[in-house]
Motif scaffolding. Structure first.
Motif, PDB file in Angstrom:
ATOM      1  N   ASP A 275       0.995  -1.273  -0.098  1.00  0.00           N
ATOM      2  CA  ASP A 275       0.116   0.043  -0.018  1.00  0.00           C
ATOM      3  C   ASP A 275       0.995   1.293   0.074  1.00  0.00           C
ATOM      4  N   ASP A 276       0.236   2.338   0.306  1.00  0.00           N
ATOM      5  CA  ASP A 276       1.211   3.385   0.451  1.00  0.00           C
ATOM      6  C   ASP A 276       2.287   3.596   1.207  1.00  0.00           C
ATOM      7  N   TYR A 277       2.160   2.695   2.333  1.00  0.00           N
ATOM      8  CA  TYR A 277       3.123   2.729   3.520  1.00  0.00           C
ATOM      9  C   TYR A 277       4.041   1.585   3.846  1.00  0.00           C
ATOM     10  N   LYS A 278       3.599   0.380   3.421  1.00  0.00           N
ATOM     11  CA  LYS A 278       4.206  -0.914   3.686  1.00  0.00           C
ATOM     12  C   LYS A 278       4.049  -1.911   2.656  1.00  0.00           C
ATOM     13  N   ILE A 279       4.947  -3.289   2.741  1.00  0.00           N
ATOM     14  CA  ILE A 279       4.702  -4.424   2.328  1.00  0.00           C
ATOM     15  C   ILE A 279       4.068  -5.292   2.940  1.00  0.00           C
ATOM     16  N   TYR A 280       3.003  -6.022   2.555  1.00  0.00           N
ATOM     17  CA  TYR A 280       2.509  -7.192   3.327  1.00  0.00           C
ATOM     18  C   TYR A 280       2.227  -8.307   2.280  1.00  0.00           C
ATOM     19  N   LEU A 281       1.651  -9.390   2.785  1.00  0.00           N
ATOM     20  CA  LEU A 281       1.157 -10.504   2.372  1.00  0.00           C
ATOM     21  C   LEU A 281      -0.288 -10.599   1.994  1.00  0.00           C
ATOM     22  N   SER A 282      -0.628 -11.068   0.724  1.00  0.00           N
ATOM     23  CA  SER A 282      -2.140 -11.239   0.530  1.00  0.00           C
ATOM     24  C   SER A 282      -2.278 -12.333  -0.149  1.00  0.00           C
ATOM     25  N   SER A 283      -3.553 -12.964   0.260  1.00  0.00           N
ATOM     26  CA  SER A 283      -3.997 -14.404  -0.261  1.00  0.00           C
ATOM     27  C   SER A 283      -4.400 -13.932  -1.561  1.00  0.00           C
ATOM     28  N   SER A 284      -4.342 -15.068  -2.491  1.00  0.00           N
ATOM     29  CA  SER A 284      -4.796 -14.657  -3.963  1.00  0.00           C
ATOM     30  C   SER A 284      -6.383 -15.385  -4.003  1.00  0.00           C
ATOM     31  N   PHE A 285      -6.782 -15.850  -2.903  1.00  0.00           N
ATOM     32  CA  PHE A 285      -8.178 -16.607  -2.943  1.00  0.00           C
ATOM     33  C   PHE A 285      -9.223 -15.643  -2.459  1.00  0.00           C
ATOM     34  N   SER A 286     -10.310 -15.492  -3.127  1.00  0.00           N
ATOM     35  CA  SER A 286     -11.212 -14.633  -2.567  1.00  0.00           C
ATOM     36  C   SER A 286     -11.712 -14.830  -1.367  1.00  0.00           C
ATOM     37  N   MET A 287     -11.790 -16.416  -1.082  1.00  0.00           N
ATOM     38  CA  MET A 287     -12.310 -16.817   0.310  1.00  0.00           C
ATOM     39  C   MET A 287     -11.573 -16.282   1.563  1.00  0.00           C
ATOM     40  N   TYR A 288     -10.448 -16.043   1.388  1.00  0.00           N
ATOM     41  CA  TYR A 288      -9.292 -15.678   2.390  1.00  0.00           C
ATOM     42  C   TYR A 288      -8.955 -14.161   2.359  1.00  0.00           C
ATOM     43  N   HIS A 289      -9.588 -13.560   1.257  1.00  0.00           N
ATOM     44  CA  HIS A 289      -9.096 -12.221   1.016  1.00  0.00           C
ATOM     45  C   HIS A 289      -9.343 -11.264   1.984  1.00  0.00           C
ATOM     46  N   ASP A 290     -10.873 -11.195   2.262  1.00  0.00           N
ATOM     47  CA  ASP A 290     -11.337 -10.176   3.378  1.00  0.00           C
ATOM     48  C   ASP A 290     -10.792 -10.589   4.592  1.00  0.00           C
ATOM     49  N   ARG A 291     -10.798 -11.731   4.971  1.00  0.00           N
ATOM     50  CA  ARG A 291     -10.413 -12.125   6.360  1.00  0.00           C
ATOM     51  C   ARG A 291      -9.047 -11.897   6.677  1.00  0.00           C
ATOM     52  N   ASP A 292      -8.113 -12.078   5.831  1.00  0.00           N
ATOM     53  CA  ASP A 292      -6.483 -12.123   5.971  1.00  0.00           C
ATOM     54  C   ASP A 292      -5.847 -11.225   5.214  1.00  0.00           C
ATOM     55  N   LYS A 293      -6.531 -10.084   4.648  1.00  0.00           N
ATOM     56  CA  LYS A 293      -5.791  -9.310   3.861  1.00  0.00           C
ATOM     57  C   LYS A 293      -4.666  -8.339   4.623  1.00  0.00           C
ATOM     58  N   LYS A 294      -3.548  -8.090   4.225  1.00  0.00           N
ATOM     59  CA  LYS A 294      -2.452  -7.578   4.630  1.00  0.00           C
ATOM     60  C   LYS A 294      -1.716  -8.274   5.899  1.00  0.00           C
ATOM     61  N   LEU A 295      -1.385  -9.541   5.498  1.00  0.00           N
ATOM     62  CA  LEU A 295      -0.725 -10.292   6.371  1.00  0.00           C
ATOM     63  C   LEU A 295       0.655 -10.149   6.602  1.00  0.00           C
ATOM     64  N   ASN A 296       1.061 -10.241   7.867  1.00  0.00           N
ATOM     65  CA  ASN A 296       2.556 -10.364   8.101  1.00  0.00           C
ATOM     66  C   ASN A 296       3.049 -11.664   7.993  1.00  0.00           C
ATOM     67  N   PRO A 297       4.403 -12.143   7.862  1.00  0.00           N
ATOM     68  CA  PRO A 297       4.749 -13.517   7.905  1.00  0.00           C
ATOM     69  C   PRO A 297       4.250 -14.272   8.946  1.00  0.00           C
ATOM     70  N   GLU A 298       4.018 -13.930  10.038  1.00  0.00           N
ATOM     71  CA  GLU A 298       3.402 -14.898  11.051  1.00  0.00           C
ATOM     72  C   GLU A 298       1.963 -15.081  10.561  1.00  0.00           C
ATOM     73  N   GLY A 299       1.347 -14.122   9.996  1.00  0.00           N
ATOM     74  CA  GLY A 299      -0.228 -14.179   9.805  1.00  0.00           C
ATOM     75  C   GLY A 299      -0.196 -15.371   8.424  1.00  0.00           C
ATOM     76  N   ALA A 300       0.596 -15.429   7.538  1.00  0.00           N
ATOM     77  CA  ALA A 300       0.746 -16.242   6.722  1.00  0.00           C
ATOM     78  C   ALA A 300       1.030 -17.788   7.221  1.00  0.00           C
TER      79      ALA A 300
END
Length: 313
Positions: A275-300
């Motif tokens: 985004d405008d301020y940081k790098i994050y991990l995002s799931s490519s599957f819509s079923m996870y997208h809203d729940r887990d958007k902007k994951l850090n490595p531990e979240g993934a």
């Protein structure tokens, strides 16, 4: 309106910025005003200004990290003064644990600690979830203050309205956009994969140590690829392969529910986005997208781990 003083180490400024964004609704509702040292004006006497805002604060938020505990100013000047005010009933102290550190024996350990159970913000799957938990704690403090002492709450509002020692008000939201290169994103993917691999190794060891009937096998199956297999009573119950790959958009870290070596099929994957301020991990599957958007490595890691362990839970 309650005045909130934020005490933090400058090394945690990015997390402080995130935290303040999450206070937006409280500020829009005119429930709080927020002050920290980045709001000082050129020529201000640092000690005098900080002392003035700290002594006037209704809530003091301590953003706790190893650097905070190591800082003479944060610890001796701000925290101890805030706790003295807390004990006298002048203000409330809320300690927000930003990053893992030895805070349990600190003097503020007996006050309200957030997020829930003192789990550090950086250890949550998403910092958004962690800071939302913190904001909810602040809302409870504000509500409790209003219901337990309406007269003092009214005095708090009058006191805040009458403050005149901020002649040139300005925003404390002074973040600027950052630009991230493809090299930055690739490095983040590599670091995230290394974290996930270590996370799985430690988690499998802990799972086995706590359950006599559980065994596992984890092995490297290629460059940036490992497999894990879970056994219960000698019978295979779950397996996976996690690997770094790529698609038409970018490099990915993918999870396959097979431990079949070099298969490139996968159940879900994450990629580095910005985004405008940081790098994050995002799931490519819509079923996870809203729940887990902007994951850090531990979240993934937790997302992948939940897939592996689901069958034995």
């Amino acid at each position: 309106m309650a005045s909130v003083f934020v005490s933090y180490s400058h090394e945690d400024e990015a997390l402080r910025d995130e935290f303040e964004v999450h206070l937006s609704m409280l500020k829009r509702d005119e429930a709080i005003s927020v002050w920290h040292d980045r709001r000082m004006l050129p020529g201000d006497a640092i000690d005098d200004v900080i002392s003035s805002y700290l002594s006037d604060a209704d809530i003091v938020v301590l953003l706790v990290s190893p650097q905070f505990l190591d800082s003479y100013y944060c610890y001796e000047k701000e925290m101890l003064a805030a706790l003295d005010q807390h004990e006298k009933g002048i203000s409330r102290v809320i300690a927000v644990i930003l990053r893992p550190c030895d805070w349990q024996s600190a003097p503020f350990a007996g006050t309200l600690v957030a997020p829930t159970d003192g789990k550090p913000v950086t250890k949550w799957p998403s910092s958004d979830d962690a800071f939302l938990d913190v904001v909810q704690s602040i809302r409870r403090v504000l509500e409790d203050h209003k219901t337990s002492d309406p007269q003092q709450a009214e005095e708090m509002d009058n006191h805040q309205t009458s403050k005149t020692n901020d002649p040139e008000p300005r925003s404390s939201n002074l973040r600027i956009k950052s630009e991230f290169s493809e090299a930055d994103k690739d490095k983040f993917v590599d670091e995230s994969y290394d974290y996930i691999k270590k996370f799985f190794g430690n988690s499998l060891e802990a799972l086995k140590s706590r359950n006599d009937e559980i065994d596992f096998r984890m092995r490297e199956t290629g460059d940036d690829r490992f497999s894990a297999t879970l056994y219960r009573g000698g019978k295979k119950v779950s397996e996976c392969t996690i690997y770094v790959g790529s698609d038409h958009r970018s490099r990915t870290i993918s999870y396959s529910d097979q431990a079949s070596g070099h298969s490139n099929s996968y159940r879900l994957s994450v990629r580095a986005e910005t985004d405008d301020y940081k790098i994050y991990l995002s799931s490519s599957f819509s079923m996870y997208h809203d729940r887990d958007k902007k994951l850090n490595p531990e979240g993934a890691s937790e997302l992948f781990w939940s897939e592996l362990i689901e069958d034995i839970q």
